[in-house]
Design an enzyme around this catalytic site. Structure first.
Site, PDB file in Angstrom:
ATOM      1  N   CYS A   2       1.175   4.034  20.092  1.00  0.00           N
ATOM      2  CA  CYS A   2       0.863   3.724  21.480  1.00  0.00           C
ATOM      3  C   CYS A   2      -0.303   2.737  21.526  1.00  0.00           C
ATOM      4  CB  CYS A   2       0.461   4.942  22.320  1.00  0.00           C
ATOM      5  SG  CYS A   2       1.702   6.230  22.361  1.00  0.00           S
ATOM      6  N   ARG A  27       2.670  -1.351  18.683  1.00  0.00           N
ATOM      7  CA  ARG A  27       2.224   0.033  18.477  1.00  0.00           C
ATOM      8  C   ARG A  27       3.181   1.055  19.070  1.00  0.00           C
ATOM      9  NH1 ARG A  27      -3.331  -0.087  17.145  1.00  0.00           N
ATOM     10  NH2 ARG A  27      -3.478   2.119  17.651  1.00  0.00           N
ATOM     11  N   TRP A  74       4.836   5.171  22.200  1.00  0.00           N
ATOM     12  CA  TRP A  74       5.712   5.675  21.139  1.00  0.00           C
ATOM     13  C   TRP A  74       5.686   7.189  21.316  1.00  0.00           C
ATOM     14  CZ3 TRP A  74       5.404   8.962  16.878  1.00  0.00           C
ATOM     15  CH2 TRP A  74       6.453   8.867  15.968  1.00  0.00           C
ATOM     16  N   ASN A  98      -3.611   7.326  23.532  1.00  0.00           N
ATOM     17  CA  ASN A  98      -2.962   7.075  22.246  1.00  0.00           C
ATOM     18  C   ASN A  98      -3.352   8.222  21.327  1.00  0.00           C
ATOM     19  OD1 ASN A  98      -2.195   6.080  19.703  1.00  0.00           O
ATOM     20  ND2 ASN A  98      -4.039   4.835  19.520  1.00  0.00           N
ATOM     21  N   GLY A  99      -2.370   8.908  20.723  1.00  0.00           N
ATOM     22  CA  GLY A  99      -2.691  10.007  19.806  1.00  0.00           C
ATOM     23  C   GLY A  99      -2.047  11.296  20.270  1.00  0.00           C
ATOM     24  N   GLU A 480      11.918  -0.449  -1.791  1.00  0.00           N
ATOM     25  CA  GLU A 480      11.540  -1.259  -0.624  1.00  0.00           C
ATOM     26  C   GLU A 480      12.791  -1.896   0.014  1.00  0.00           C
ATOM     27  OE1 GLU A 480       9.310  -1.834   1.415  1.00  0.00           O
ATOM     28  OE2 GLU A 480       9.473  -3.895   2.129  1.00  0.00           O
ATOM     29  N   LYS A 484      13.827  -1.266   3.882  1.00  0.00           N
ATOM     30  CA  LYS A 484      13.984  -2.367   4.838  1.00  0.00           C
ATOM     31  C   LYS A 484      15.367  -2.327   5.476  1.00  0.00           C
ATOM     32  CE  LYS A 484      10.275  -4.739   5.066  1.00  0.00           C
ATOM     33  NZ  LYS A 484       9.604  -3.471   4.874  1.00  0.00           N
ATOM     34  N   GLU A 487      15.633   0.640   7.990  1.00  0.00           N
ATOM     35  CA  GLU A 487      14.863   0.569   9.235  1.00  0.00           C
ATOM     36  C   GLU A 487      15.336  -0.551  10.157  1.00  0.00           C
ATOM     37  OE1 GLU A 487      10.657  -0.365   9.103  1.00  0.00           O
ATOM     38  OE2 GLU A 487      10.912  -1.576   7.316  1.00  0.00           O
ATOM     39  N   HIS A 503      22.219  10.115 -13.917  1.00  0.00           N
ATOM     40  CA  HIS A 503      21.832  11.533 -13.839  1.00  0.00           C
ATOM     41  C   HIS A 503      22.250  12.163 -12.505  1.00  0.00           C
ATOM     42  CE1 HIS A 503      19.760  11.206 -17.599  1.00  0.00           C
ATOM     43  NE2 HIS A 503      19.182  10.096 -17.154  1.00  0.00           N
ATOM     44  N   LYS A 603       4.561   0.075  14.798  1.00  0.00           N
ATOM     45  CA  LYS A 603       3.923  -0.606  13.668  1.00  0.00           C
ATOM     46  C   LYS A 603       2.713   0.174  13.160  1.00  0.00           C
ATOM     47  CE  LYS A 603       3.209  -4.724  11.463  1.00  0.00           C
ATOM     48  NZ  LYS A 603       4.140  -4.559  10.349  1.00  0.00           N
TER      49      LYS A 603
HETATM   50  C1  F6R Z   1       8.096  -0.650   6.708  1.00  0.00           C
HETATM   51  C2  F6R Z   1       6.731  -0.506   7.195  1.00  0.00           C
HETATM   52  C3  F6R Z   1       6.078   0.820   7.088  1.00  0.00           C
HETATM   53  C4  F6R Z   1       4.573   0.669   6.816  1.00  0.00           C
HETATM   54  C5  F6R Z   1       3.893   2.047   6.846  1.00  0.00           C
HETATM   55  C6  F6R Z   1       2.430   1.972   6.523  1.00  0.00           C
HETATM   56  O1  F6R Z   1       8.567  -1.960   6.841  1.00  0.00           O
HETATM   57  O2  F6R Z   1       6.155  -1.439   7.702  1.00  0.00           O
HETATM   58  O3  F6R Z   1       6.687   1.616   6.135  1.00  0.00           O
HETATM   59  O4  F6R Z   1       4.390   0.067   5.576  1.00  0.00           O
HETATM   60  O5  F6R Z   1       4.061   2.618   8.126  1.00  0.00           O
HETATM   61  O6  F6R Z   1       1.735   1.212   7.467  1.00  0.00           O
HETATM   62  P1  F6R Z   1       0.316   0.604   7.133  1.00  0.00           P
HETATM   63  O7  F6R Z   1       0.504  -0.389   6.043  1.00  0.00           O
HETATM   64  O8  F6R Z   1      -0.141  -0.019   8.411  1.00  0.00           O
HETATM   65  O9  F6R Z   1      -0.546   1.736   6.699  1.00  0.00           O
END
Ligand code: F6R
Length: 608
Positions: A2, A27, A74, A98-99, A480, A484, A487, A503, A603
């Protein structure tokens, strides 16, 4: 999660609030709202979904008033419907938050027992109702906030606006970030300096437990014990960054293309290029010769950069490395040694799990090093050593350029550690630095593969499941790649260490299962290729990412391929990130998902 903003302005603030929310949308983006004080009365507009829905609503029914608050959400408690969107209000107070208020159930029951009727399912509304009830006894907003704050448990940043008070905005911070902005006869509040960048570059950051009373004349800040305190006013560079997509359709694509530049900029910060050595900048001059164990914790993509770094620290510096997902590390009661160093990696610097892990490590007496992209973030400020990634603001929710900059910084740290610990000779270091310095140009070459990857991604967008395989530093890259793809395109994907497939997971392989094999030509290339043949023998459809010679040596004419430039393998992970990012990007575009703001995500993950 948020984003919150507050403005005490000279003119109607609705459009400025929306502008600030646009910069905070990363956010959270499942609903949004603003409230103002207009002729003494509180009014608000809220809308489910993206900010543009709120904008549409404001066009039809504008909101006037020179003081206001705003929120982009969020959801934590309560579905993302308008009824649960912030601001939460009564006729006396309007609140953005926020929180999480952890004790909201108990507070809600207490208020309901006195006849209060709630209109939302959120934890936030208890703050509005509690303040309203308190204002009934103490007819003074500042005193009411002072009385209510100690009753709230959890992590929060709050912005509060009061009926009849056109020149008053109160903010509070406990575990979630909050910045104050100073203007000319105007004052601001925001989750970060980026949100306030169009209005001011004069910023103060509140500490945990602080609360602030804003009027147009300035800010009075109090600590958790209600003592007046001063927090330094700093110049924010956030305004230097343009928050637009340039010529790209999505922020993610822009950020993928920025990588050669920002990785180069980050290298320039850590290397003495003429001497061919790492020159750790002020703030992160760690003496690795005194460290007997490195404990790394992070979340998501940042965690995968740490997993790549584990290979580098062990190989270049012969340093023991423990690595864990931050949310697990904190609760597993890992024994930590006095000579240990804790390393946390975070783009936002606000991730609640990573921050909690950091505080745990500090409480256990460890020195803390943080690799962060936001230098003013809580994680950066609470660390003993700060190693910045110079990626600039990353707006796309899926991390791209921050990830490759994290790996770049970690590579430099691992080389410095190798030199300090007497493992790398001068020649070794020079060779490795030479390889690192070639990375930006190799990434620029990799960007030229966009067209080829797009075609493959189009095919990929039609399947239900995908496997990514790799060994060594390509194993975290497989993880990774799968993250990607999941998501962004919502296609189910898994990353595996190529040697682990036999395995169990090899049972999944059939002709419908695409398997993406990440195989730079390193010392385990042949083993990866053997694993690839095991998959192909069972009908799996292969997409092989390697260089031209690797493609020829793999001897698999039926495989689809992404041809990379030949390169030394030590830092290939940084370069191979590019085709992996393209694959998920183009699969998402083909499927029509929201690339920059995938569903259910945010994010900055500021809840545990
Ligand atoms: C995936 C992604 C997330 C962040 C994770 C940590 O593309 O962006 O998995 O890497 O939420 O976020 P930070 O780096 O801000 O601690």
């Amino acid at each position: 999660m948020c984003g919150i903003v507050g403005i005490l302005g000279q003119q109607d603030v609705a459009s400025s609030l929306v502008d600030a929310l646009k910069r905070l949308e990363y956010r959270g983006y499942d609903s949004a709202g603003i409230a103002t004080v207009n002729a003494g009365a509180l009014d608000r507009r809220r809308a489910e979904g993206k900010l543009r829905n709120l904008e549409e609503k404001l066009k039809l029914t504008p909101l006037h008033g020179t003081s206001g608050i705003g929120h982009t959400r969020w959801a934590t408690h309560g579905r993302p419907v308008e009824r649960n969107a912030h601001p939460h209000a009564t006729d006396r107070v309007s609140v953005v938050h926020n929180g999480i208020i952890e004790n909201f159930r108990e507070l809600r029951e207490e208020l309901e027992a006195t006849g209060v009727v709630f209109e939302s399912d959120t934890d936030t509304e208890v703050v509005a109702q509690l303040l309203t009830q308190t204002l009934g006894h103490i007819n003074d907003p500042v005193k009411a906030v002072e009385a209510v704050l100690p009753r709230l448990r959890g992590a929060f940043a709050l912005g509060m606006l009061f009926a009849g008070e056109d020149d008053l905005l109160i903010g509070a911070r406990q575990g979630a970030p909050l910045a104050i902005g100073y203007g000319e006869g105007e004052m601001y509040l925001g989750s970060d300096a980026l949100a306030l960048a169009p209005f001011t570059d004069q910023i103060s950051y509140l500490d945990d437990g602080d609360w602030v009373v804003l009027t147009r004349k300035g800010a009075s800040i109090f600590d958790a014990a209600n003592k007046p305190v001063k927090r330094a006013k700093v110049h924010s560079a956030a305004g230097a960054y343009s928050i637009d997509k340039g010529n790209h359709r999505h922020f993610m694509m822009k950020e993928i293309h920025e990588q050669p530049e920002v990785v180069g900029r980050t290298l320039a910060h850590y290397l003495d290029m003429r001497q061919g050595e790492v020159a750790l900048p002020d703030g992160c001059k760690v003496d690795f010769s005194q460290v007997d164990r490195l404990t790394i914790a992070a979340c998501g993509t940042a965690f995968y950069s740490g997993l790549v770094a584990k290979y580098w620290f062990e190989r270049f510096a012969r340093l023991n490395v423990d690595i864990d997902i931050a949310s697990e590390f904190r609760y597993r009661e890992a024994p930590l040694t006095d000579k240990g160093l804790a390393l946390f990696i975070s783009q936002s610097g606000e991730t609640a799990d990573t921050l909690a892990a950091l505080r745990y490590a500090k409480a256990e007496g460890l020195k803390v090093l943080a690799v962060v992209n936001v230098p003013t973030s809580t994680i950066a400020r609470e660390s003993d050593y700060q190693a910045p990634t110079l990626a600039g603001p990353e707006i796309g929710v899926a991390s791209t350029k921050a990830f490759t900059c994290q790996m770049t910084v970690l590579a430099c740290l691992a080389i410095a550690a190798g030199r300090q610990r007497g493992v790398l000779s001068r020649e070794d270091e020079k060779r490795l630095i030479g390889e690192l310095m070639a990375v930006p140009a190799l990434m620029a070459q990799a960007l030229k593969q966009a067209g080829a990857v797009k075609k493959l991604a189009h095919d990929l967008s039609r399947v239900k499941d995908v496997l990514f395989l790799g060994r060594g530093t390509s194993y975290p890259m497989a993880l990774e790649g799968a993250l990607k793809l999941k998501e962004l395109s919502y296609i189910h994907a898994e990353g595996y260490a190529a040697g682990e497939l036999k395995h169990g997971p090899i049972a999944l392989i059939d002709e419908d299962m695409p398997v993406i094999v990440i195989a730079p030509r390193d010392n385990i290339y042949e083993k990866t290729i053997s694993n690839m043949h095991e998959v192909a023998a069972r009908g799996g459809r292969i997409i092989l990412i390697t260089d031209q010679q690797g493609i020829e040596e793999a001897d698999m004419p039926d495989a689809a391929t992404i041809a990379m430039q030949a390169m030394p393998s030590d830092f290939a992970a940084i370069v191979y990130a590019v085709p992996i990012q393209f694959l998920s990007y183009y699969a998402a575009v083909a499927l029509g998902t929201d690339v920059d703001q995938p569903r259910n995500l945010a994010k900055s993950v500021t809840v545990e």
